[in-house]
Write a protein that holds these residues in place. Structure first.
Motif, short mmCIF file in Angstrom:
data_model
loop_
_atom_site.label_atom_id
_atom_site.label_comp_id
_atom_site.label_asym_id
_atom_site.label_seq_id
_atom_site.Cartn_x
_atom_site.Cartn_y
_atom_site.Cartn_z
N ILE A 3 112.64 -38.71 49.62
CA ILE A 3 111.67 -38.30 50.64
C ILE A 3 111.50 -36.79 50.58
N ALA A 4 110.74 -36.33 49.61
CA ALA A 4 110.51 -34.90 49.41
C ALA A 4 109.11 -34.74 48.83
N GLU A 5 108.16 -34.48 49.70
CA GLU A 5 106.75 -34.44 49.28
C GLU A 5 106.46 -33.32 48.29
N VAL A 6 107.21 -32.22 48.40
CA VAL A 6 107.01 -31.12 47.46
C VAL A 6 107.34 -31.57 46.04
N ASN A 7 108.41 -32.35 45.90
CA ASN A 7 108.75 -32.90 44.58
C ASN A 7 107.63 -33.79 44.05
N ASP B 243 117.52 -14.37 42.22
CA ASP B 243 118.46 -14.96 43.17
C ASP B 243 117.86 -15.12 44.56
N ALA B 244 116.98 -14.22 44.97
CA ALA B 244 116.33 -14.35 46.28
C ALA B 244 115.44 -15.58 46.32
N GLU B 245 114.94 -16.00 45.16
CA GLU B 245 114.08 -17.19 45.09
C GLU B 245 114.85 -18.46 45.45
N LEU B 246 116.18 -18.39 45.33
CA LEU B 246 116.99 -19.56 45.66
C LEU B 246 117.00 -19.85 47.16
N ASP B 247 116.44 -18.97 47.96
CA ASP B 247 116.30 -19.23 49.39
C ASP B 247 115.21 -20.27 49.67
N GLU B 248 114.33 -20.49 48.70
CA GLU B 248 113.22 -21.41 48.90
C GLU B 248 113.70 -22.86 48.96
N GLY B 249 113.25 -23.58 49.98
CA GLY B 249 113.65 -24.97 50.12
C GLY B 249 113.21 -25.85 48.97
N ALA B 250 112.09 -25.50 48.33
CA ALA B 250 111.60 -26.30 47.20
C ALA B 250 112.63 -26.38 46.08
N ILE B 251 113.42 -25.33 45.94
CA ILE B 251 114.45 -25.32 44.90
C ILE B 251 115.44 -26.46 45.12
N TRP B 252 115.93 -26.54 46.34
CA TRP B 252 117.00 -27.50 46.63
C TRP B 252 116.45 -28.92 46.79
N GLU B 253 115.21 -29.06 47.21
CA GLU B 253 114.58 -30.39 47.20
C GLU B 253 114.58 -30.94 45.78
N ALA B 254 114.25 -30.06 44.83
CA ALA B 254 114.18 -30.51 43.43
C ALA B 254 115.57 -30.83 42.88
N LEU B 255 116.54 -29.97 43.14
CA LEU B 255 117.87 -30.16 42.58
C LEU B 255 118.55 -31.41 43.12
N LEU B 256 118.21 -31.80 44.35
CA LEU B 256 118.83 -32.97 44.96
C LEU B 256 118.22 -34.28 44.49
N GLU B 257 117.09 -34.22 43.79
CA GLU B 257 116.48 -35.45 43.26
C GLU B 257 117.45 -36.09 42.27
N PRO B 258 117.87 -37.33 42.49
CA PRO B 258 118.93 -37.92 41.67
C PRO B 258 118.66 -37.91 40.17
N SER B 259 117.42 -38.12 39.74
CA SER B 259 117.14 -38.22 38.31
C SER B 259 117.32 -36.89 37.59
N VAL B 260 117.34 -35.78 38.31
CA VAL B 260 117.45 -34.47 37.67
C VAL B 260 118.79 -34.32 36.97
N ALA B 261 119.84 -34.93 37.50
CA ALA B 261 121.17 -34.80 36.91
C ALA B 261 121.24 -35.37 35.50
N ASP B 262 120.26 -36.20 35.11
CA ASP B 262 120.24 -36.78 33.77
C ASP B 262 119.49 -35.93 32.76
N LEU B 263 118.92 -34.82 33.20
CA LEU B 263 118.05 -34.01 32.34
C LEU B 263 118.84 -32.88 31.70
N GLY B 264 119.48 -33.17 30.58
CA GLY B 264 120.30 -32.16 29.91
C GLY B 264 119.51 -31.04 29.28
N GLU B 265 118.21 -31.19 29.17
CA GLU B 265 117.39 -30.13 28.58
C GLU B 265 117.07 -29.00 29.56
N ILE B 266 117.45 -29.17 30.83
CA ILE B 266 117.15 -28.16 31.84
C ILE B 266 118.19 -27.04 31.78
#
Length: 788
Positions: free
Chosen positions: A502-506, A176-199
């Motif tokens: 616009i998320a270079e980490v992604n 849960d402390a790892e959820l503080d990382e900005g990379a987590i939320w950059e990834a989750l906000l990427e629109p195409s991720v919502a289509d990935l039911g295998e996640i």
């Protein structure tokens, strides 16, 4: 008939005191869970308390973090995973992963004593270095957690390339402390991720970070954030024992009290005796609920009370199994499992238990509690036992057939075209990709480009129009019939360009996974990520980690340097040439001419998708350059010689018989260096001009010449800086001057090193160059100075 009298109001009615589940598989799994806890704890104990340590430096390990997720991982491996699934394990749980692999027969016993030892089990899961199966390298917090997202996209992309279905769930086990990382939320906000039911993510919610108990109750906020991006959220708060108490009279008040309790208060209860729990749990200040809770606690014996307090959902195999059964494969899922850091250990719940180690006495006590022997800690289960049978069945279920490897297609070395007129290296990138589709369609079919919303501004429009945009499903281009729309946005599963926000980490995380498909699925790809060069630094750590994990990709930084004068200091990159020089397993190029771009790009592609391959970084520019200055030889043999020099690190662009000095330059500064050479010639000072394309390769050649690198060749140094023409050196580049400073040691000559050492300024190119001392006047002056 006599009737049994009802119990007195405060009589103790014990909840079932044993730990059995009443389910043979779960009971066997519970025994495995205890064995995994012992093995993981013992690996860390051996590394720190048993193995000789002559340095005195702490070896470390994370017994409490491993215990926190032990039940989750046991339930996942022994009850849920399939062979086609992949799992990213939180970094500090590596001993649990190794313990499970050991019980499944995937790890030899000899490795259990080698945690954090040279050549042994790695500190954090490593796909490249560990001897047992590891799906994703983790260790860089936030990056490993998101890797299965990019792995899922890569897997789908390979499906489209091969027209062969290849789908499994992609799990991330996240602290849960790892959820503080900005990379987590950059990834989750990427629109195409919502289509990935295998996640599927499983959050180990133990409410502790490295230093402390997290002060606020964050679970509700976490749930809402995942729901906001379209994920299914499955909370697993309590186990069956605690749930059974909630069903009794006063149970609703107890549930409300626990749910509303602060993290720190709950953690403190874990360190209390039963008597102290009875005093503290009802809450301070009395009140109706306090009295109700006290009455309920009076009906529970001490042992049950203490066990119930620890019976959170993330430590209950039945609760976890029920959660897995709810997974909706049409969208990403997050399971938020409440856990206790250090569960089952003497350090359980302590606010500073993150890196604490059990004492010898505590370790002995743990062995007695678990029925294990500290003198023989590495036991497997007997094959005929229920646990042994479950281990064997799990090993069989998870056995993976090796993926047949496809060799990467041959990449041409030269398209045979000589650019004329004026061109930029950035524009040359798009032209080279289009030329590849004509000259080598099979190789072009393996190219996948990725950009963070900068395709049009980095000259990829032609390529994008040619190959289309990748999408999980075909989407209509509403501007296809608009005559004024130059770039066509044709989205389909067979597209070869992936557009991100616009998320270079992604961006770099995705090209890292695309660059690992050759070793994961036997299908090589040529991933090319394009971003503005100033943001390479932002993306560097996750890209570097992707390279460490085995990904092979090409990163294009463009436009670059203070040559991007009008943009000002905020968008002018300074340190990126140094990054290219220093990044392991990566070849960096900064080409000066369009043909240099073609040759270096093709050479970089030829390094991808294979054992022993490397990534590459190309630093390009929007500065228009007269291509005649490249002086490309017309003779085929001489042309190929130039190509080999470009790929090896540099070439002699202008040569005189007896140079009074040598100007060494690269990239956008080449025209200015040549202009300085012309002015010096007018003054009677003849100079050589060397065009460097890769400082990193030249440095490796110098190290090889000095006997410090046995893998590199030295011939390129003899061709661009021959000893018989040794002369004072002036280096100049649009970047930090130390990048080329080492070249003076090739022939042990005096040198002056020009470059950019300060933040940039907005203005015209001439003014900005003058400000940094890299203009033609400064080059001429430096040559005259170094000649003395």
């Amino acid at each position: 008939m006599s009737q049994t009298a009802p119990p007195a109001a405060n009589a103790i009615v014990p909840v079932k005191a044993d730990t059995g589940y009443g389910d043979p598989q779960l009971d066997a799994m519970a025994a495995i869970e205890r064995r995994v806890l012992w093995l993981a704890t013992s690996m860390i104990h051996h590394a720190n308390r048993v193995r000789q340590n002559t340095s005195g430096i702490k070896v470390g390990g994370h017994q409490a973090s491993s215990a926190s997720i032990n039940t989750i991982m046991t339930s996942l491996w022994f009850g849920q995973l399939r062979a086609e699934d992949r799992v990213s394990v939180k970094p500090h749980a590596s001993p649990v992963l190794h313990a499970i692999n050991y019980l499944l027969g995937e790890l030899d016993e000899k490795y259990l004593t080698t945690l954090r030892e040279f050549g042994g089990l790695q500190s954090y899961p490593s796909r490249a270095k560990d001897p047992d199966p590891v799906d994703y390298s983790t260790g860089s917090v936030g990056i490993g957690a998101t890797a299965p997202i990019w792995g899922a996209i890569s897997r789908r992309y390979v499906e489209a390339v091969t027209a062969t279905p290849n789908r499994g769930r992609q799990y991330s086990l996240v602290g849960d402390a790892e959820l503080d990382e900005g990379a987590i939320w950059e990834a989750l906000l990427e629109p195409s991720v919502a289509d990935l039911g295998e996640i599927v993510w499983i959050v180990d919610l133990n409410r502790q970070s490295l230093d402390r108990v997290v002060p606020n109750i964050a679970a509700g906020k976490i749930e809402r954030m995942f729901e906001a991006v379209g994920w299914q959220v499955i909370p697993v708060r309590f186990g069956r024992l605690l749930e059974s108490l909630f069903e009794r009279e006063g149970g609703a008040a107890l549930r409300e009290r626990i749910v509303e309790m602060s993290n720190a208060e709950y953690q403190r209860l874990l360190r209390c005796t039963a008597r102290e729990v009875r005093d503290r749990l009802p809450g301070a200040g009395g009140g109706a609920n306090a009295a109700t809770i006290s009455a309920l606690l009076d009906t529970i014996d001490d042992d049950t009370l203490l066990r119930a307090l620890r019976n959170l959902g993330g430590h209950d195999l039945a609760a976890l199994r029920a959660a897995y059964a709810q997974i909706d494969d049409t969208r990403p899922t997050v399971i938020i499992a409440y856990t206790i850091k250090g569960h089952g250990l003497p350090t359980e719940g302590h606010p500073q238990n993150h890196s604490s180690l059990l004492t010898l006495e505590q370790y002995q006590t743990l062995g007695e509690k678990l029925g294990e022997s500290p003198n023989a800690p590495w036991r497997r289960f007997a094959p005929a036992t229920a646990e042994g049978v479950l281990c064997a069945a799990t090993a069989e279920r998870l056995a993976r057939e090796p993926s047949p490897s496809v060799a990467p297609p041959t990449v041409p070395t030269d398209f045979g075209r000589t650019p004329q007129g004026t061109a930029t290296t950035q524009a040359a990138l798009g032209r080279a990709l289009l030329d590849l589709t004509r000259a080598a369609p099979e190789a072009a079919g393996r190219v996948v480009t990725v950009s963070p919303d900068v395709s049009s501004s980095t000259n990829l429009a032609g390529w994008l129009n040619k190959v289309g945009v990748w999408s999980t499903e075909e989407r209509r281009d509403w501007f296809s019939d608009d005559a004024e729309t130059i770039m066509h946005w044709s989205e389909k599963p067979t597209g070869q360009h992936i557009e991100l926000g616009i998320a270079e980490v992604n961006l770099v995380s995705l090209i890292g996974e695309l660059g690992a498909t050759w070793s994961r699925w036997g299908q090589p790809l040529f991933p090319i990520g394009v971003l503005y060069d100033p943001f390479v630094e932002r993306a560097l750590e996750p890209w570097s980690y992707g390279i460490y994990a085995g990904g092979q990709s090409i990163l294009i930084g463009t436009p670059s340097g203070v040559t991007l004068a009008a943009e000002g200091g905020a968008h002018q990159s300074i340190k990126t040439p140094s990054i290219g020089l220093e990044q392991p397993n990566c070849i960096s190029y900064e080409p000066a001419f369009a043909l240099d771009v073609e040759w270096t790009l093709l050479a970089a592609m030829a390094q991808l998708g294979r054992e022993g391959g490397k990534s590459a970084y190309l630093r390009l520019s929007t500065k228009p350059v007269n291509q005649q200055l490249a002086a490309i030889p017309a003779d085929p043999a001489a042309r190929d010689r130039r190509r080999r020099q470009v790929v090896a690190g540099g070439y002699l662009l202008r040569s005189v018989a007896q140079p009074a000095a040598t100007i060494v330059t690269m990239g956008a500064m080449v025209p200015d260096a040549l202009a300085a050479a012309d002015r010096l010639a007018a003054l009677g000072t003849a100079v050589d001009v060397v065009c460097v394309t890769s400082p990193g390769l030249l440095y490796e050649a110098l190290q090889a010449r000095n006997g410090q690198d046995t893998t590199a060749s030295t011939w390129i140094l003899d061709q661009i800086l021959p000893h018989e023409k040794a002369a004072p050196l002036v280096t100049v580049l649009d970047g930090h001057p130390h990048t080329l400073a080492f070249l003076a040691s090739v022939n042990q000559v005096k040198s002056r090193n020009l470059g950019v050492s300060h933040f940039g300024q907005a203005g015209g190119v001439e003014d900005v160059y003058r400000y940094h001392g890299i203009d033609t006047d400064s080059i001429v002056g430096a040559v005259l100075d170094v000649m003395g």
